[in-house]
Design a protein around this motif. Sequence first.
Motif, mmCIF file in Angstrom:
data_model
loop_
_atom_site.group_PDB
_atom_site.id
_atom_site.type_symbol
_atom_site.label_atom_id
_atom_site.label_comp_id
_atom_site.label_asym_id
_atom_site.label_seq_id
_atom_site.Cartn_x
_atom_site.Cartn_y
_atom_site.Cartn_z
ATOM 1 N N ASN A 44 0.992 -1.235 0.132
ATOM 2 C CA ASN A 44 0.021 0.043 -0.037
ATOM 3 C C ASN A 44 0.848 1.090 0.217
ATOM 4 N N ILE A 45 0.787 2.006 -0.956
ATOM 5 C CA ILE A 45 1.571 3.176 -1.082
ATOM 6 C C ILE A 45 1.511 4.207 -0.064
ATOM 7 N N ASN A 46 0.296 4.346 0.583
ATOM 8 C CA ASN A 46 0.454 5.129 1.712
ATOM 9 C C ASN A 46 1.129 4.635 3.066
ATOM 10 N N SER A 47 0.988 3.255 3.118
ATOM 11 C CA SER A 47 1.630 2.726 4.365
ATOM 12 C C SER A 47 3.121 2.621 4.140
ATOM 13 N N THR A 48 3.341 2.536 2.902
ATOM 14 C CA THR A 48 5.016 2.255 2.589
ATOM 15 C C THR A 48 5.603 3.516 2.949
ATOM 16 N N LYS A 49 4.985 4.745 2.580
ATOM 17 C CA LYS A 49 5.433 6.018 2.720
ATOM 18 C C LYS A 49 5.649 6.359 4.177
ATOM 19 N N SER A 50 4.644 6.240 4.904
ATOM 20 C CA SER A 50 4.784 6.153 6.330
ATOM 21 C C SER A 50 5.922 5.383 7.095
ATOM 22 N N ILE A 51 6.074 4.283 6.521
ATOM 23 C CA ILE A 51 7.181 3.361 7.173
ATOM 24 C C ILE A 51 8.558 3.958 6.848
ATOM 25 N N ILE A 52 8.721 4.313 5.413
ATOM 26 C CA ILE A 52 10.042 4.718 5.236
ATOM 27 C C ILE A 52 10.431 6.043 5.588
ATOM 28 N N LYS A 53 9.421 6.655 6.231
ATOM 29 C CA LYS A 53 10.024 7.849 7.123
ATOM 30 C C LYS A 53 10.527 7.376 8.304
ATOM 31 N N LYS A 54 10.528 6.359 8.797
ATOM 32 C CA LYS A 54 11.048 5.584 10.116
ATOM 33 C C LYS A 54 12.116 5.099 9.698
ATOM 34 N N ILE A 55 12.180 3.950 8.779
ATOM 35 C CA ILE A 55 13.101 2.796 8.383
ATOM 36 C C ILE A 55 13.429 3.302 6.936
ATOM 37 N N SER A 56 14.882 3.150 6.776
ATOM 38 C CA SER A 56 15.518 3.581 5.436
ATOM 39 C C SER A 56 14.912 2.425 4.455
ATOM 40 N N ASN A 90 2.889 -11.101 -3.288
ATOM 41 C CA ASN A 90 3.114 -9.803 -2.401
ATOM 42 C C ASN A 90 4.571 -9.477 -2.266
ATOM 43 N N MET A 91 5.501 -10.159 -2.312
ATOM 44 C CA MET A 91 6.818 -9.799 -2.108
ATOM 45 C C MET A 91 7.232 -8.975 -3.234
ATOM 46 N N ILE A 92 6.856 -9.442 -4.529
ATOM 47 C CA ILE A 92 7.140 -8.544 -5.711
ATOM 48 C C ILE A 92 6.424 -7.138 -5.415
ATOM 49 N N SER A 93 4.931 -7.156 -5.029
ATOM 50 C CA SER A 93 4.329 -6.127 -4.869
ATOM 51 C C SER A 93 5.034 -5.161 -3.978
ATOM 52 N N ALA A 94 5.389 -5.580 -3.023
ATOM 53 C CA ALA A 94 5.901 -4.934 -1.919
ATOM 54 C C ALA A 94 7.425 -3.868 -2.325
ATOM 55 N N PHE A 95 8.074 -4.537 -3.097
ATOM 56 C CA PHE A 95 9.329 -3.941 -3.737
ATOM 57 C C PHE A 95 8.823 -2.954 -4.735
ATOM 58 N N THR A 96 7.835 -3.266 -5.585
ATOM 59 C CA THR A 96 7.251 -2.485 -6.635
ATOM 60 C C THR A 96 6.861 -1.242 -6.036
ATOM 61 N N CYS A 97 6.368 -1.274 -4.892
ATOM 62 C CA CYS A 97 5.733 -0.139 -4.108
ATOM 63 C C CYS A 97 6.966 0.803 -3.518
ATOM 64 N N LEU A 98 7.875 -0.026 -3.200
ATOM 65 C CA LEU A 98 9.034 0.919 -2.630
ATOM 66 C C LEU A 98 9.647 1.468 -3.819
ATOM 67 N N ARG A 99 9.752 1.078 -4.936
ATOM 68 C CA ARG A 99 10.353 1.922 -6.159
ATOM 69 C C ARG A 99 9.441 2.977 -6.305
ATOM 70 N N ARG A 100 7.997 2.906 -6.258
ATOM 71 C CA ARG A 100 6.988 4.013 -6.754
ATOM 72 C C ARG A 100 7.251 5.092 -5.750
ATOM 73 N N THR A 101 7.693 4.675 -4.382
ATOM 74 C CA THR A 101 7.793 5.720 -3.634
ATOM 75 C C THR A 101 8.831 6.822 -3.820
ATOM 76 N N ASP A 102 9.923 5.983 -4.330
ATOM 77 C CA ASP A 102 11.211 6.958 -4.638
ATOM 78 C C ASP A 102 11.884 6.123 -5.922
ATOM 79 N N GLU A 103 11.756 6.842 -7.098
ATOM 80 C CA GLU A 103 12.216 6.434 -8.358
ATOM 81 C C GLU A 103 13.349 6.065 -8.514
ATOM 82 N N HIS A 104 14.231 6.874 -7.444
ATOM 83 C CA HIS A 104 15.828 6.743 -7.482
ATOM 84 C C HIS A 104 16.293 5.607 -6.789
ATOM 85 N N THR A 105 15.161 4.982 -5.971
ATOM 86 C CA THR A 105 15.649 3.679 -5.180
ATOM 87 C C THR A 105 16.299 2.783 -5.928
#
Length: 316
Positions: free
Chosen positions: A223-235, A280-295
Amino acid sequence: MIHCIELSRILLQSLRNMLLLQYLVHVLEGDFLPRNRLFNENMNWTLLRESLLNMLLGSRKIMYKGLIKDCLSIICVISNGHTEFSNGRRYQENSSAEQLKNCDTAVAIALPEAEKCTCSALQKLLLMIMELDKSKKIADMQGHTSRADGVRIPVVEIILDELAYNEDIISPFFLVFDEPKWKLEIIVQYFQKYIAKPSVRTRRSNGGTDDATFDGILKCLSNINSTKSIIKKISIGVVQLLLSHAFQAYLSLSSQHSVKDISDSKGDVKGSSLVDICNNMISAFTCLRRTDEHTEILPFGKEALFTAATILATKS
């Protein structure tokens, strides 16, 4: 010449300490494992109360929290390719290899294997304490414990606090700590510390939450919103490492046909198929990339994604 003699003396003392530690863990293991097995059969808490491990951890001469921190520190130091000596000095193996060879060939040959065995012994010690904590919790719920048993912070909580306090030790720790059941448990609990909980709990939500499982964590990170919230606390790098290690642990449990063995843990993935986990593993990594295209996906993350994709290809 004097420097060489001093270095040889320090190395020899370090080797003695490591061998002594391995012996002590072996003794504790020989006493604890049969007692814990019997406890699981008859729920007799006295067996574990009188175990050497329980008495050691309850001793006033032992700084329990400091002991666990020291275990983590030693594991990470050795995992990073260092050797730590009793006088606090550290030597890089690659930079001192020639000195070791010149000073004492026998010690130089024995040291790497001794370090490897020391890491293994420390992992066994941590695992025994985890199992002791688990058994004590069961005994406490059934009313078999008393005030005399005291109160001790579960070792998993101390490990989680240390990992949260210093992200630099996450990678070396999980490279050494390879017991899949507890590895998955620790990682799921780590993520739970940073996942926002609903402010209002309904009667329907009073049971176990979906994010209390590995699959639940993956869905949350999809979930893009949850991911954004989490990566504010964890790199993002740490998120990738944790997901990859958790996926590795899950696959290990699956291959052992023992996913059901963790049905009482927060790392439980019971009810989630391997295909669901991979998707879901692939989806989670895809979402990480979507939060930051430079990831950039780390090598370990790429291996996990490749494995997930390969499994899906074979299942289709």
